[in-house]
Design an enzyme around this catalytic site. Sequence first.
Site, short mmCIF file in Angstrom:
data_model
loop_
_atom_site.label_atom_id
_atom_site.label_comp_id
_atom_site.label_asym_id
_atom_site.label_seq_id
_atom_site.Cartn_x
_atom_site.Cartn_y
_atom_site.Cartn_z
N HIS A 5 49.30 44.09 115.62
CA HIS A 5 49.12 44.83 114.37
C HIS A 5 50.44 44.98 113.62
O HIS A 5 51.51 45.08 114.23
CB HIS A 5 48.44 46.18 114.61
CG HIS A 5 49.21 47.16 115.44
ND1 HIS A 5 50.07 48.07 114.90
CD2 HIS A 5 49.23 47.39 116.78
CE1 HIS A 5 50.58 48.83 115.86
NE2 HIS A 5 50.09 48.44 117.02
N ASP A 51 51.01 47.35 111.13
CA ASP A 51 51.36 48.69 110.65
C ASP A 51 52.17 49.45 111.69
O ASP A 51 52.19 49.11 112.88
CB ASP A 51 50.10 49.50 110.30
CG ASP A 51 49.23 49.79 111.50
OD1 ASP A 51 49.02 48.88 112.33
OD2 ASP A 51 48.74 50.93 111.63
N ASP A 100 56.39 48.60 118.11
CA ASP A 100 54.94 48.79 118.19
C ASP A 100 54.41 48.60 116.77
O ASP A 100 54.45 49.53 115.98
CB ASP A 100 54.63 50.18 118.74
CG ASP A 100 53.14 50.48 118.72
OD1 ASP A 100 52.35 49.56 118.51
OD2 ASP A 100 52.78 51.66 118.90
N GLU A 103 46.10 49.60 112.69
CA GLU A 103 45.73 49.89 114.09
C GLU A 103 46.04 51.34 114.43
O GLU A 103 45.30 51.99 115.14
CB GLU A 103 46.49 48.96 115.04
CG GLU A 103 46.01 49.02 116.48
CD GLU A 103 46.72 50.05 117.36
OE1 GLU A 103 46.28 50.25 118.50
OE2 GLU A 103 47.73 50.66 116.92
N GLU A 104 47.17 51.82 113.91
CA GLU A 104 47.63 53.16 114.29
C GLU A 104 46.71 54.26 113.78
O GLU A 104 46.79 55.40 114.22
CB GLU A 104 49.06 53.40 113.78
CG GLU A 104 50.10 52.43 114.36
CD GLU A 104 50.35 52.63 115.85
OE1 GLU A 104 49.71 53.50 116.46
OE2 GLU A 104 51.19 51.89 116.39
N HIS A 141 56.23 55.18 118.80
CA HIS A 141 55.78 56.26 117.92
C HIS A 141 56.84 57.31 117.61
O HIS A 141 56.51 58.40 117.17
CB HIS A 141 54.51 56.96 118.48
CG HIS A 141 53.32 56.06 118.52
ND1 HIS A 141 52.03 56.52 118.61
CD2 HIS A 141 53.22 54.71 118.48
CE1 HIS A 141 51.19 55.50 118.63
NE2 HIS A 141 51.89 54.39 118.56
ZN LIG Z 1 50.52 49.37 118.85
#
Ligand SMILES: [Zn+2]
Length: 408
Positions: free
Chosen positions: A78, A80, A140, A173-174, A378
């Site tokens: 992903h 984003d 991520d 995705e997030e 995150h």
């Molecule tokens: Zn991820």
Amino acid sequence: MKAYERLIKYAKIHTASSEEGSETPSTSRQFDLANALAEEMKQIGMTGVYVDGHCYVYGVIEADKGYENVTPTGFLAHIDTVPDFPGENVCPRIIENYDGGDIALSDSGRVLSPADFPHLEKLKGKTLIVTDGKTVLGADDKAGVAEIMTAAERIIKEKIPHGRVSVCFCPDEEIGHGAALLDLGRFGAELGYTVDGGALADIEYENFNAAGAEVLFRGKNVHPGGAKNTMINAALLAMEFNSMLPSADVPSLTEGYEGFFHLTEMSGAVDSAKLSYIIRDHDENTFRARKKCMEHIAKTMNEKYGEGTVTLNIKEQYRNMIEMVKPRFEVVEKAFEAARSLGLEPTASPIRGGTDGAQLSFRGLPCPNLPTGSYGHHGPYEHAVCEDMDVCTDLIINIIRCYANDKK
Ligand SMILES: [Zn+2]
């Protein structure tokens, strides 16, 4: 180009998604990376490169001659980054030959420390990419994007034998919409892998079963001075409800395959009150029992205080992909085989959350999750390991090799 160099390039493009948006993509800035990736995919020689109106980027490496019968596979990541921590003006910093100690993240006052992230001790001597402490790194899942791109480039350049390999980079995705609008027909893979995990060589193919529960309490408000045998305090009802849940089954006391009830929000007064929970469990039966438990508490309280006092709404969210992965377990076995061929001992920890792959698995594309060699996602402590990113790239290439070995 090495995977980490790509990560640094992608990290500088702001792609945070947003909970506010009602459309996909939730933020139009995700197109900046999507379009750049499409350009790059064309440059490295991929075909069928296409960015659709919802910001999904598709591309294909067609099968080599003689490999047309090989199972078509697909790799996803992903684009984003999380909406709730800054993702703009990312300043990645490379730390060579990491000494295993604390890392001050520029002048942010934040320190990336083995005291908080014990795995750092094992990264001694490696090359780390860290943030300046003010943003996420976006590894991520831009590490996953970078590894897929690098693997694709090498497959083509080094003429590594391969069946049909498709690639898709997804938005949002997030915020939980990553796979929803993915066009599986266009993607055209039979088995897939998200590259959105963490440590080497964890190959994840089990995730939580998930539901959300909203519990509403209706009270009866009268003057407290004359309330005897009349008042029903909704706020107290909410507390009573929560007290009947197994108190050790909460996120802060569970790990591995242990499920939980997680109170995410509460509000209440005498008149009415509301509790919001998420319910999680890997095991289908225990998951069902957890929902039953809540239903039973609601029923018991309604018997005690009168019908309609407690209203429980449970909404299914996502399911454990294992159910869909099991019938095509070669999707996991191939990943294990590829990891072993790199001298790694693969592990399989249960994901304590969901992935895009869980949703895709139930839409017919069994889709475990591969590691990215990045950690601390995150938040400002996010970091990636250059050498591990190389291994993750090799893992993708070797999975493709493993399938190609089966050609008829
Ligand atoms: Zn991820």
